[in-house]
Design a protein around this motif. Structure first.
Motif, short mmCIF file in Angstrom:
data_model
loop_
_atom_site.label_atom_id
_atom_site.label_comp_id
_atom_site.label_asym_id
_atom_site.label_seq_id
_atom_site.Cartn_x
_atom_site.Cartn_y
_atom_site.Cartn_z
N ASP A 32 50.96 22.28 -94.69
CA ASP A 32 52.35 22.11 -94.23
C ASP A 32 53.27 21.80 -95.40
O ASP A 32 54.40 22.32 -95.46
CB ASP A 32 52.42 20.98 -93.21
N SER A 33 52.79 20.99 -96.35
CA SER A 33 53.60 20.63 -97.52
C SER A 33 53.85 21.85 -98.38
O SER A 33 54.95 22.04 -98.90
CB SER A 33 52.91 19.53 -98.33
N GLN A 34 52.82 22.69 -98.57
CA GLN A 34 52.97 23.90 -99.37
C GLN A 34 53.93 24.88 -98.72
O GLN A 34 54.76 25.53 -99.39
CB GLN A 34 51.61 24.56 -99.58
N ASP A 48 47.98 18.77 -93.44
CA ASP A 48 49.15 18.17 -94.11
C ASP A 48 49.44 18.87 -95.42
O ASP A 48 50.61 19.10 -95.78
CB ASP A 48 48.91 16.68 -94.36
N GLN A 49 48.39 19.19 -96.18
CA GLN A 49 48.57 19.87 -97.46
C GLN A 49 49.15 21.27 -97.27
O GLN A 49 50.04 21.70 -98.02
CB GLN A 49 47.24 19.97 -98.21
#
Length: 305
Positions: free
Chosen positions: A300-302, A297-298
């Motif tokens: 993907d967010s970046q 998730d991290q």
């Protein structure tokens, strides 16, 4: 004789079997577990586990909780399940001397083979939470969540870590952060945990939530909380007492029951036990999945920025 019997029947209360209490276990398990097959399947699943993103090749799991809850013993139990023998890699205290036995921030890995390779996860074990001014400061745990504290840091109960400390990491990356927060609570004494300790744990959980870090509870000492489970560990998911204790843990920290895993740590045993291992490995499998989801998730967010 007839008169005597009449008098006796008037004054002597006949023995009546007292009614039995409510049943201590449910008819069906409220969390399914195949005890005859799950042991090898779980071991294979966790042994073959690999993080989904190459940027983070080792998942970091933080163990925290009150003194004597069984944090170090939980890591040792994980290690035992893989090694097939009793180990004491993380030193655990057998008695309560009024302070935590773990004074430093220590990171432990599980050896995968004799060649010296390790599984792609590590546990960070820290001092147990005490009353304010005695144990680890909440602010230091939060810095640890963010990846600012290196292994080997000795916590100061009266002063939090600063940027000038040699163990402070100024620019941590995703691989330095904690990827899953694991609260360890003892089933047998969870009702007696000091409210100030619970408050500190809630603060840490709230910060983890704000950072997007998943949280689970490992509920230890189930055999000391329920006689039914002490006699037969496979009764753990039919025991009403264990279910009640899990719900109590959920209320205290706000973690949903489906993220709470009751286990029995190795303590007195001289050899490993399949049923103990199944509960340990089932908890570990879910912890790794949650940690891996967080990392992905991290990333993907970046990438979306």
């Amino acid at each position: 004789m007839e008169i005597f019997n009449m008098i006796k029947s008037k004054f002597v209360t006949p023995f009546v079997t007292p009614p039995s209490g409510p049943p201590s276990e449910d008819d069906k398990p409220w969390r399914p577990m195949n005890w005859s097959e799950d042991g090898q399947n779980l071991l294979t699943t966790v042994t073959n586990f690999q993080p989904g993103n190459p940027e983070v090749n080792t998942l970091r799991i933080l163990l925290h909780g009150p003194q004597g809850a069984g944090k170090s013993s939980f890591f040792n139990s994980v290690n035992n399940a893989f090694q097939g023998r009793i180990s004491t890699k993380a030193q655990a205290n057998s008695s309560d001397f009024g302070r935590s036995f773990t004074l430093e921030c220590k990171t432990y890995k599980v050896k995968k083979d004799r060649a010296g390779s390790f599984f792609p996860f590590m546990f960070t074990d820290i001092a147990g939470i005490h009353n304010v001014g005695i144990g680890i400061k909440t602010e230091d745990i939060i810095q640890l969540l963010k990846g600012h504290i290196n292994d080997g840091h000795t916590f100061n109960p009266v002063k939090q870590i600063t940027e000038e400390d040699p163990k402070y990491k100024n620019n941590p990356t995703l691989k330095d952060r904690i990827h899953c927060l694991v609260a360890v609570l003892p089933a047998n004494t969870v009702s007696l945990i000091d409210e100030d300790n619970i408050r500190q744990m809630r603060e840490v959980r709230k910060k983890a939530r704000d950072l997007g870090i998943p949280e689970v509870i490992i509920m230890t000492k189930v055999d000391e909380a329920c006689p039914l489970v002490k006699d037969n560990l496979e009764k753990i998911y039919t025991s009403k007492k264990i279910k009640q204790k899990m719900q109590e843990c959920s209320v205290k920290l706000g973690v949903p029951v489906n993220c709470i895993y009751p286990v029995k740590n190795y303590h007195e045993e001289r050899t490993t036990n399949t049923t103990v291992d199944i509960l340990i490995l089932d908890a570990l499998k879910n912890i790794l999945n949650f940690a891996n989801d967080y990392v992905e998730d991290q990333v993907d967010s970046q990438n979306a920025i």
